[in-house]
Design a protein around this motif. Structure first.
Motif, PDB file in Angstrom:
ATOM      1  N   ALA A 149       8.702   3.566   0.421  1.00 49.62           N
ATOM      2  CA  ALA A 149       8.097   4.806  -0.063  1.00 49.62           C
ATOM      3  C   ALA A 149       9.123   5.928  -0.132  1.00 49.62           C
ATOM      4  O   ALA A 149       9.080   6.783  -1.025  1.00 49.62           O
ATOM      5  CB  ALA A 149       6.934   5.204   0.839  1.00 49.62           C
ATOM      6  N   PHE A 150      10.068   5.934   0.807  1.00 51.87           N
ATOM      7  CA  PHE A 150      11.133   6.951   0.805  1.00 51.87           C
ATOM      8  C   PHE A 150      12.011   6.813  -0.433  1.00 51.87           C
ATOM      9  O   PHE A 150      12.300   7.798  -1.124  1.00 51.87           O
ATOM     10  CB  PHE A 150      11.974   6.817   2.075  1.00 51.87           C
ATOM     11  N   PHE A 151      12.444   5.595  -0.744  1.00 50.82           N
ATOM     12  CA  PHE A 151      13.298   5.394  -1.910  1.00 50.82           C
ATOM     13  C   PHE A 151      12.543   5.639  -3.215  1.00 50.82           C
ATOM     14  O   PHE A 151      13.133   6.071  -4.208  1.00 50.82           O
ATOM     15  CB  PHE A 151      13.882   3.981  -1.897  1.00 50.82           C
ATOM     16  N   GLY A 182       0.796  -1.222   0.000  1.00 57.57           N
ATOM     17  CA  GLY A 182       0.000   0.000   0.000  1.00 57.57           C
ATOM     18  C   GLY A 182       0.825   1.266   0.000  1.00 57.57           C
ATOM     19  O   GLY A 182       0.471   2.260  -0.645  1.00 57.57           O
ATOM     20  N   ALA A 183       1.943   1.262   0.724  1.00 57.74           N
ATOM     21  CA  ALA A 183       2.785   2.459   0.787  1.00 57.74           C
ATOM     22  C   ALA A 183       3.505   2.726  -0.528  1.00 57.74           C
ATOM     23  O   ALA A 183       3.871   3.862  -0.830  1.00 57.74           O
ATOM     24  CB  ALA A 183       3.803   2.323   1.919  1.00 57.74           C
ATOM     25  N   PHE A 233       2.507   2.843   7.167  1.00 58.80           N
ATOM     26  CA  PHE A 233       3.447   3.008   8.281  1.00 58.80           C
ATOM     27  C   PHE A 233       2.711   3.419   9.549  1.00 58.80           C
ATOM     28  O   PHE A 233       3.006   2.918  10.644  1.00 58.80           O
ATOM     29  CB  PHE A 233       4.521   4.044   7.951  1.00 58.80           C
ATOM     30  N   ALA A 234       1.748   4.316   9.429  1.00 57.84           N
ATOM     31  CA  ALA A 234       0.999   4.742  10.615  1.00 57.84           C
ATOM     32  C   ALA A 234       0.210   3.583  11.204  1.00 57.84           C
ATOM     33  O   ALA A 234       0.189   3.378  12.424  1.00 57.84           O
ATOM     34  CB  ALA A 234       0.072   5.903  10.262  1.00 57.84           C
ATOM     35  N   VAL A 235      -0.445   2.803  10.349  1.00 57.03           N
ATOM     36  CA  VAL A 235      -1.284   1.696  10.819  1.00 57.03           C
ATOM     37  C   VAL A 235      -0.442   0.582  11.409  1.00 57.03           C
ATOM     38  O   VAL A 235      -0.731   0.076  12.506  1.00 57.03           O
ATOM     39  CB  VAL A 235      -2.162   1.159   9.673  1.00 57.03           C
ATOM     40  N   ILE A 284       6.707  12.047   2.854  1.00 58.28           N
ATOM     41  CA  ILE A 284       6.777  10.694   2.302  1.00 58.28           C
ATOM     42  C   ILE A 284       5.358  10.285   1.935  1.00 58.28           C
ATOM     43  O   ILE A 284       4.461  10.316   2.772  1.00 58.28           O
ATOM     44  CB  ILE A 284       7.398   9.710   3.301  1.00 58.28           C
ATOM     45  N   ASP A 285       5.177   9.900   0.698  1.00 59.17           N
ATOM     46  CA  ASP A 285       3.840   9.605   0.167  1.00 59.17           C
ATOM     47  C   ASP A 285       3.476   8.147   0.444  1.00 59.17           C
ATOM     48  O   ASP A 285       4.020   7.234  -0.178  1.00 59.17           O
ATOM     49  CB  ASP A 285       3.829   9.897  -1.329  1.00 59.17           C
TER      50      ASP A 285
END
Length: 556
Positions: free
Chosen positions: A162-164, A99-100, A311-313, A304-305
């Motif tokens: 997601a960062f990369f 999902g991320a 990540f939050a969940v 970060i999209d």
């Protein structure tokens, strides 16, 4: 054994839940790609976890760090029920990341990631936490059903990926302004959340390892307690996520409320076997608050999209759950008279959490960096804009028949379309010199108004003798810019409203009569009545007869 098999089936069904949540929270043009990723997650998990992963997790201990490797379950005869149950957990861990990284990841690159996490990264962590001789389990680290071993590992891997990758096109302006990219189907996402909640009965319930034993009702009652505790945390998470969204964004946000339910489920995994119903409510409530704040922080501050808030969940909520065990353990928790023992446990929980987080960042960071520098992580901008369904899978539309297809329409062969009967005797379309003004005056009236005004408008036009009218269903906004909308707390730039567009070309009927009749049909005095535009039309042709000008738009 039967209970673990049933529980494994429930956890396997969570793959469908993950797929529906991700598809619903993203755009329709990528739905097929998302289904493929969620399916192949478990395909590769099955192959590599059976081939090597399970042995690294549960093989003979080597220095508390890793299990002794063997291939295709050699030496594990008689443990196949355990293998099945652990396999579905491995698949769930891999799927969290999808999902991320949605809507811009190369399919081939994602598959490489899935192999690495299921074959090596996740099995090593589970040996530490659950394996016989693992250093964390020997130390007294408590993670009953995987708040960190499963969810935090998946959540942190999601953030690193997601960062990369970088954000989706249009997510952020150069000055850092955030733009919402709403998902295409919240109903689908909600279905996914309910499936995941259903699957959690196997996730936490199965972690008791037996629904009943030789002591009969006592063991069954313990499993039921674990399941009620799990439901309590989910409910509290959803409720407090909703309250937090109201406090921050003035409205009860749908997607954050759904994420809050999942956050409570993730957080309770760590201590579902040692907390009571009060503790479960508190743990879910804290997770529900932090999932909203955390997702907003990742979106607005870290830039970060993460389209689904993975990540939050899973990451943040996993951390919340593992730390709160030291506070709400009914036997030794800080709020239950644990004193120094509780503080010692808190230190162990925090230290273990940090080591697992560091391991995940290091291994998955190296994995994503290597993929990015070799075959590449991300599709081209052109492929991202047209949708991964088309570019990655040759699928023009995952909703064929419900939405327009994007593919080019071609004939099956070179056979020409036959002419209509008698068409060869018709004069066809004459060629005109357009440097000479066409005879007659044509006007085009365009009316944009509410869709429900179609009947009244058509009635008025029929009364005037209008012989042709084209209706299109469109979306747009006028001077009022539509209704204010937010998605996950971020303002939606284009608040498009459903409208109807009527196009009428007239020659003999006075334009003013058309305008007045339209106004009579659509006027209510309220915002949104619409607008009328008038254009000059250079010429018109009726294709079948070759008539032009006023004759082409008049009734035959």
């Amino acid at each position: 054994m039967l209970w673990l098999i049933v529980a494994a089936a429930l956890v396997f069904f969570m793959q469908a839940g993950f797929a529906m949540v991700e598809a619903g929270f993203t755009r329709a043009k990528n739905a097929g790609n998302i289904v493929m990723k969620n399916a192949l997650d478990f395909v590769f998990a099955t192959i590599v976890y059976v081939a090597i992963g399970y042995s690294l997790a549960y093989g003979s201990d080597i220095a508390g760090i890793i299990g002794s490797p063997s291939f295709f379950l050699s030496g594990f005869e008689g443990e196949y029920t355990s293998v099945l149950f652990q396999l579905v957990f491995a698949g769930a861990t891999a799927t969290i990341v999808s999902g991320a990284m949605a809507e811009r990841t190369k399919f081939s690159s994602y598959m490489i990631y899935a192999v690495v996490i299921c074959a090596f990264v996740y099995p090593v962590v589970t040996h530490w936490v659950w394996g016989s001789g693992g250093w964390l389990v020997e130390w007294g680290y408590h993670d009953f059903a995987g708040s960190t071993a499963v969810h935090m590992v998946g959540g942190i891997a999601a953030l690193v990926g997601a960062f990369f990758l970088g954000p989706r096109i249009g997510k952020y302006d150069k000055d850092g302004t955030v733009h919402a990219i709403p998902g295409h189907n919240l109903t689908l996402a909600a279905l996914g959340v309910f499936i995941l909640w259903f699957g959690w009965f196997g996730f936490n319930g199965g972690s008791t390892l037996a629904v009943s034993g030789y002591d009969g009702a006592a063991s069954a009652d313990f499993t039921s307690q674990v399941l009620i505790v799990t439901c309590m945390a989910a409910a509290a998470g959803a409720f407090f996520a909703m309250l937090t969204s109201i406090a921050l964004f003035k409205k009860p946000d749908v997607s954050f409320t759904l994420n809050g339910c999942l956050a409570g489920l993730v957080a309770i995994c760590a201590g579902a076997d040692v907390v009571d119903f009060y503790g479960a409510f508190a743990i879910g409530a804290v997770a529900g608050v932090f999932v909203v704040i955390g997702a907003d922080f990742v979106d607005r501050k870290l830039k970060i999209d993460d389209p689904v808030g993975a990540f939050a969940v899973h990451g943040i909520s996993g951390m919340v759950g593992i730390l709160l065990v030291a506070f709400f353990d009914t036997g030794s928790g800080l709020f239950y008279g644990g004193g120094m023992d509780a503080l010692t446990q808190l230190g162990k929980q925090a230290a273990g959490m940090l080591v697992i987080a560091g391991w995940t960042v290091l291994t998955m960071g190296a994995t994503f960096y290597a993929i990015k520098k070799t075959i590449g992580l991300r599709v081209s901008p052109e492929e991202e804009l047209e949708g991964l369904d088309l570019s990655e899978h040759g699928l023009s539309n995952a909703y064929s028949g419900l939405m327009p297809d994007n593919q080019k329409i071609t004939l099956a062969d070179e056979t020409a379309t036959p002419m209509a009967a008698g068409a060869e005797t018709m004069p066809g379309i004459p060629v005109y010199d357009y440097t000479v003004p066409a005879a007659g005056t044509l006007k085009k009236v365009v009316i944009i108004t509410r869709r429900e005004m179609l009947g009244a408008l058509k009635s008025q036009m029929d009364g005037l003798g209008i012989s042709g009218m084209t209706i299109s269903y469109v979306e747009g906004f006028g001077a009022q810019k539509g209704h204010t909308q937010t998605y996950r707390g971020v303002h939606v730039d284009s608040a498009l409203l459903p409208k109807m567009k009527a196009e009428i070309v007239v020659s003999k009927i006075p334009v003013q009569d058309v305008v007045e009749a339209a106004k009579r049909a659509i006027y209510t005095g309220a915002v949104g009545d619409g607008k009328i535009f008038i254009y000059d039309v250079e010429n018109a042709f009726r294709i079948r007869t070759g008539q032009s000008g006023a004759d082409a738009v008049s009734a035959e």
